[in-house]
Write a protein that holds these residues in place. Structure first.
Motif, PDB file in Angstrom:
ATOM      1  N   ASP A 280       0.875  -1.172   0.000  1.00 24.95           N
ATOM      2  CA  ASP A 280       0.000   0.000   0.000  1.00 24.95           C
ATOM      3  C   ASP A 280       0.910   1.219   0.000  1.00 24.95           C
ATOM      4  O   ASP A 280       1.508   1.538   1.021  1.00 24.95           O
TER       5      ASP A 280
ATOM      6  N   ARG B 196      -6.444  16.550  11.012  1.00 26.76           N
ATOM      7  CA  ARG B 196      -7.439  15.477  11.012  1.00 26.76           C
ATOM      8  C   ARG B 196      -7.722  15.060  12.445  1.00 26.76           C
ATOM      9  O   ARG B 196      -6.851  15.135  13.319  1.00 26.76           O
TER      10      ARG B 196
ATOM     11  N   LYS C 218      -3.266  11.765  -3.438  1.00 22.61           N
ATOM     12  CA  LYS C 218      -2.317  11.825  -2.317  1.00 22.61           C
ATOM     13  C   LYS C 218      -0.974  12.410  -2.743  1.00 22.61           C
ATOM     14  O   LYS C 218      -0.115  12.664  -1.911  1.00 22.61           O
TER      15      LYS C 218
END
Ligand SMILES: Cc1ncc(COP(=O)(O)O)c(CN[C@@H](CS)C(=O)O)c1O
Length: 411
Positions: free
Chosen positions: A199, A360, A225
């Motif tokens: 990933d 976040r 991203k």
């Protein structure tokens, strides 16, 4: 002049105020912003070259096809893949990982086989493997993390065996920012006959990736991203595996011939690209690659490491702040998870937004890691190439002010 200051004016979105304060965007692990060069490349394509690809004999169709396949070649060079046959366009990392779990998993995994994962994986690199394990009665085996959240390589080698068919790991984890030793993990995995699925969502924006040097079998990442558009991603796969895999989606584009009751498939990479692709997204991804290549991934990594070496110790030094993951700044690839003790992360993020700082708050699609950290949620600040020292100064000030606000009501 640091890279962030030099490149900031390429990103129009960053020049705004939030709650009367300069925007400090520190949620790049969720999604990055797009430079004018990417925005302009996509607009130019849509204004001059757009048509459906691989089908039209007319001039625009030829130009659109040429642009789309040139984008694929650009991705190949960026990740140093051997062939464009190994570069599949997807909707993003999640789709890429699902394709591997469904298609490679179906041909390679049998009952009783092991799929090795870590507690630090994003849900996109956990749930597809859970579904495969259920379909095939295979075993999910979790590799321990050490006390600072790194992969425990001793535990990995203990759990690696001839039963291991798949090792699925993030190159960089999205909460702790830890950088996994993928090249060594790939070597050890191949020694037992397994394949490694990586990933790469959080690594591609921060460092140069060479899939042949790493010797990974699959590598997944998203355009949004790495300063490109949403809706476009890449699955890299070794040709020998992709040839063995059946398509996951069916329809136009991916066929060679359709009979009434069966069909044959197109060659790689088109076998996996059913329907009209996201041409504009691919063009935007290619422009993002050109942008990053112009700057240089080493320059970007050095910039972010220099900022991390400044901000991490400052955050760690604030009394009542818990910083998760490795103590050393050099082991954080652009990501810092932290909490202010006694204050819910959502309240922290809201208070910081009042000061113009975007971080976040939540589980970051990593709920098993939250359990391992023994928290419900964390805050997370994540850097980008446009992050500046001034951004980080405002971030640290906002953390301190937020802590004081909740302790004595003034901000
Ligand atoms: C390591 C990792 N792996 C997969 C994904 C999914 O990427 P998509 O482009 O959504 O398919 C992400 C996206 N993580 C975002 C959204 S939860 C974050 O805030 O951390 C990721 O970080």
């Amino acid at each position: 002049m640091m890279l962030g200051d030099k490149r900031r004016n390429d990103f129009p979105i960053l020049y705004q105020t939030v709650n009367d304060e300069p925007l400090v965007y520190l949620d790049n692990a969720a999604t990055t912003q797009k430079p004018r060069q990417v925005l302009e490349a996509m607009s130019y394509y849509d204004e001059h070259d757009h048509a459906n690809v691989h089908r039209g004999v007319h001039t625009l169709g030829a130009r659109a096809t040429e642009a789309y396949e040139a984008a694929r070649e650009n991705v190949r060079q960026f990740i140093h893949a051997h062939s464009t046959k190994e570069v599949l366009f997807t909707r993003g990392t999640t789709t890429s990982l699902n394709w591997v779990a469904q298609s490679y998993g179906d041909v390679a995994v049998e009952a009783g086989d092991d799929i090795l994962l870590s507690y630090a994986e994003h849900h996109a690199n956990l749930v597809p493997w859970q579904q495969l394990a259920k379909r095939k009665q295979a075993n999910l085996v979790y590799i321990d993390l050490d006390e600072e959240g790194r992969l425990d390589m001793t535990d990995f080698q203990t759990k690696l065996s001839s039963k291991t068919k798949i090792v699925a790991l993030a190159h960089v984890t999205n909460v702790l920012g830890t950088i996994q030793p993928i090249k060594e993990i790939a070597r050890l995995t191949h020694e037992v006959g397994g394949v490694i699925v990586v990933d790469g969502a959080q690594s591609v924006p921060h460092m140069a990736v060479d899939v042949q040097d790493l010797d990974v079998d699959f590598y997944a990442f998203s355009g949004h991203k790495m300063y490109g558009p949403t809706g476009i991603g890449v699955l890299y796969g070794k040709e020998k595996w992709l040839e063995q895999m059946s398509p996951v989606e069916f329809g136009g584009e991916m066929i060679e011939f359709v009979h009434l009751y069966n069909s044959t498939w197109a060659d790689l990479p088109w076998k996996f690209e059913a329907g009209t692709p996201n041409m504009t997204g691919a063009i935007g991804l290619s422009a993002a690659i050109d942008y990053l290549t112009t700057i240089g991934m080493t320059t970007i990594m050095q910039h972010e490491q220099a900022l991390m070496a400044d901000v991490l110790p400052r955050l760690q030094a604030i009394e009542g702040v818990t910083v998760f993951g490795p103590t050393s700044p050099s082991e954080h690839a652009g990501v810092i998870a932290f909490n202010i003790d006694g204050i819910h992360p959502h309240d922290v993020a809201t208070a910081m937004d009042m000061q113009g700082v975007a971080v976040r708050a939540g589980h970051h699609c990593a709920q098993p890691l939250m359990k391992w950290l023994d928290v419900q949620a964390t805050n997370r600040a994540s850097l980008g190439l446009y992050t500046t020292q001034a951004d980080l100064n405002q971030f640290i000030q906002a953390v301190i002010a937020t802590k004081e606000f909740f302790q004595n009501g003034t901000i």
